[in-house]
Design an enzyme around this catalytic site. Sequence first.
Site, PDB file in Angstrom:
ATOM      1  N   SER B 135       0.849  -0.963  -0.079  1.00  8.82           N
ATOM      2  CA  SER B 135       0.022  -0.011   0.023  1.00  8.82           C
ATOM      3  C   SER B 135       0.803   1.092   0.151  1.00  8.82           C
ATOM      4  CB  SER B 135      -0.896  -0.112   1.276  1.00  8.82           C
ATOM      5  OG  SER B 135      -1.782   0.930   1.146  1.00  8.82           O
ATOM      6  N   HIS B 149      -1.797   6.977  -5.303  1.00 11.42           N
ATOM      7  CA  HIS B 149      -2.286   6.170  -4.419  1.00 11.42           C
ATOM      8  C   HIS B 149      -2.141   4.670  -5.065  1.00 11.42           C
ATOM      9  CE1 HIS B 149      -5.465   3.282  -2.772  1.00 11.42           C
ATOM     10  NE2 HIS B 149      -4.520   3.268  -1.738  1.00 11.42           N
ATOM     11  N   TYR B 152      -2.319  -3.296  -3.495  1.00 11.40           N
ATOM     12  CA  TYR B 152      -2.572  -4.826  -4.009  1.00 11.40           C
ATOM     13  C   TYR B 152      -2.426  -5.667  -2.879  1.00 11.40           C
ATOM     14  CZ  TYR B 152      -2.663  -2.470  -8.483  1.00 11.40           C
ATOM     15  OH  TYR B 152      -2.791  -1.575  -9.588  1.00 11.40           O
ATOM     16  N   ARG B 153      -3.346  -6.456  -2.884  1.00 13.48           N
ATOM     17  CA  ARG B 153      -3.470  -7.151  -1.645  1.00 13.48           C
ATOM     18  C   ARG B 153      -4.068  -8.739  -2.138  1.00 13.48           C
ATOM     19  NH1 ARG B 153      -7.152  -3.337  -1.971  1.00 13.48           N
ATOM     20  NH2 ARG B 153      -9.334  -3.997  -2.161  1.00 13.48           N
ATOM     21  N   ALA B 302      -4.508  -2.491  16.016  1.00 10.22           N
ATOM     22  CA  ALA B 302      -3.615  -2.174  14.460  1.00 10.22           C
ATOM     23  C   ALA B 302      -2.724  -1.066  14.588  1.00 10.22           C
ATOM     24  CB  ALA B 302      -4.891  -1.701  13.382  1.00 10.22           C
ATOM     25  N   SER B 306       0.989   3.082  10.474  1.00  4.63           N
ATOM     26  CA  SER B 306       1.110   2.455   9.227  1.00  4.63           C
ATOM     27  C   SER B 306      -0.321   2.919   8.329  1.00  4.63           C
ATOM     28  CB  SER B 306       1.401   1.233   9.137  1.00  4.63           C
ATOM     29  OG  SER B 306       2.632   0.958   9.765  1.00  4.63           O
TER      30      SER B 306
END
Lengths: 343, 343
Positions: B135, B149, B152-153, B302, B306
Amino acid sequence: LLKTGVLHPPGRGLLQAQEIQYMAPPLSDISGVTEGSSMRQRMEKFIVTLQAELCSALEEEEDPKYKFRVDRWTREEGGGGITCIIQDGHVFEKAGVGVSVVHGLIPPSAVAQMNARGKKLPEGQEMPFFACGISSVIHPRNPHVPTLHFNYRYFEVQESSGQTRWWFGGGCDLTPYYLDEEDAKNFHTTLKTACDKHNTKYYSKFKAWCDDYFRIKHRNISRGVGGIFFDDLDSDAEKCFQFVRSCGNAVIPSYLPIVRKNKDLGYGYDERQWQLIRRGHYAEFNLVYDRGTKFGLYTPGARYESILMSLPLNAKWEYMHSPAPGSKEYKLTEILKNPKEWV
Amino acid sequence: LLKTGVLHPPGRGLLQAQEIQYMAPPLSDISGVTEGSSMRQRMEKFIVTLQAELCSALEEEEDPKYKFRVDRWTREEGGGGITCIIQDGHVFEKAGVGVSVVHGLIPPSAVAQMNARGKKLPEGQEMPFFACGISSVIHPRNPHVPTLHFNYRYFEVQESSGQTRWWFGGGCDLTPYYLDEEDAKNFHTTLKTACDKHNTKYYSKFKAWCDDYFRIKHRNISRGVGGIFFDDLDSDAEKCFQFVRSCGNAVIPSYLPIVRKNKDLGYGYDERQWQLIRRGHYAEFNLVYDRGTKFGLYTPGARYESILMSLPLNAKWEYMHSPAPGSKEYKLTEILKNPKEWV
């Protein structure tokens, strides 16, 4: 427009209706409002009066060349508002004081949101509603002057049975950049005094509610040093209104002395940077968590400029910013982690 | 740490595993990964490689005194990530490139959110999951260089039946402050070329999805000039991976020429102010609407630093700001209101 000359000082006691001047013509005809009038009208009169008093009081602290810009707006679906702003002033970097008096049909999504907090309204129908409130965020220029937020509102919903449900909500809280314990204590004491006149349990209950509500959960800190917050007050209309009026009238005495005391203190680059970082946190809270902001932004046709007037003029997001242990900035952060009792 | 010397230029063809250097040690052992390895491992290898290539390419455009800060972190519940940031640089005001490779139990609230977009996962159980992704948000200093921006996941969920559900998602989009039509066309053309290699329907479908997703609904404008966006790609693992890899490898050729072309153009106070206003809009989108940001911030534990690295270093909210009709700022706004076809 009636903006010119809001001359009476705040806290001046009972006024004759004709002496009161508002920032702009009210949304409804409230010229003949008395204690026997409807709650809608009494609340509207109260909020437009408080708006004018507060704007006047803030202008008193500001360089005379900066005056509130006044936007009176109406919405197609019914009602409207008066939005007052000083932007990029000498004392106030951004100060917004808005009232809105709106009515129409409440969307099912809003009903679902209200029921999620235990409201028990019938779902799946578009009910007629009326809402009026005053909402304000004051971001001063000087990092030694805290940001103030308050909001007081009245809500009515007409169920299909013909029954009218109503409730009051609101709150007032302080967000310092540097902690002045005396200021925080005085602020809370003024709010407590306003609460105690009506119910001696209110302050501690609403203070805790405020600490809980204004939490930036992902950072595990509070937005500021708190104040009071409440919603769904619906037991006795007259008593509720008296209480909300006391709270509203406590805004100026709770905040203005803090502005006056600190607005000319010296500061430099570091204090400004910290203020900008904390203003980023403020924007995070309002955009990620604040119920009113989210509700507003998700409402089609809402006046987003009035909703977003709460955002600071400038904000900053630095990756991994953390104040040096022992610094003044660090001390504030410690307080934000663990809300304390101020009174 | 292996940060030193990521020397190979991007697009250099097939590399031997031992030649590849990453920004920090990968989260898993991916030293022996081949085309026959698990998708988890192949995807991790792909994203840590792309991270290093992109950071290297961006540093090439930056004043040599600004280098990526590299934070490798792990999370208690399983996995971790590598967050790379240049902040307050000469060319890049804030450039973040992060990878994360995490696993654990997926909370029921996340399952509900996925099912809300049609995922049909069994609800009410804590399923084991694996997720990895790259990201990045690049906010350049010069207002003539757009913000980039991309993300990819790859996602895997283990149902209680033992069945593994998996899918890919991602996208890449451009947010200019001043419109250079040629840049927008080239950007979209590069993405279209990457898509067309795999499925000639992808570009137009994912371009439309992007326009729909990156909409700042309350302002009724798009965040930028779009790009591609997709989710829940789950038809053929090998083909999906090839496609996502093509998209990832298109990032540098789609963006770097735009940086190079515009980074030294002259600008003044007005252009900076407009950039700050638009960065406010960017922050609004990310904090109010972006699924990934909200999902991240609502996940207990979390790493919010980040997640929030996507936010600009500086942003501004001016009440009722609107560009003068006919100005360059106005022209951009018109494009943002009505997304157009660029290819």
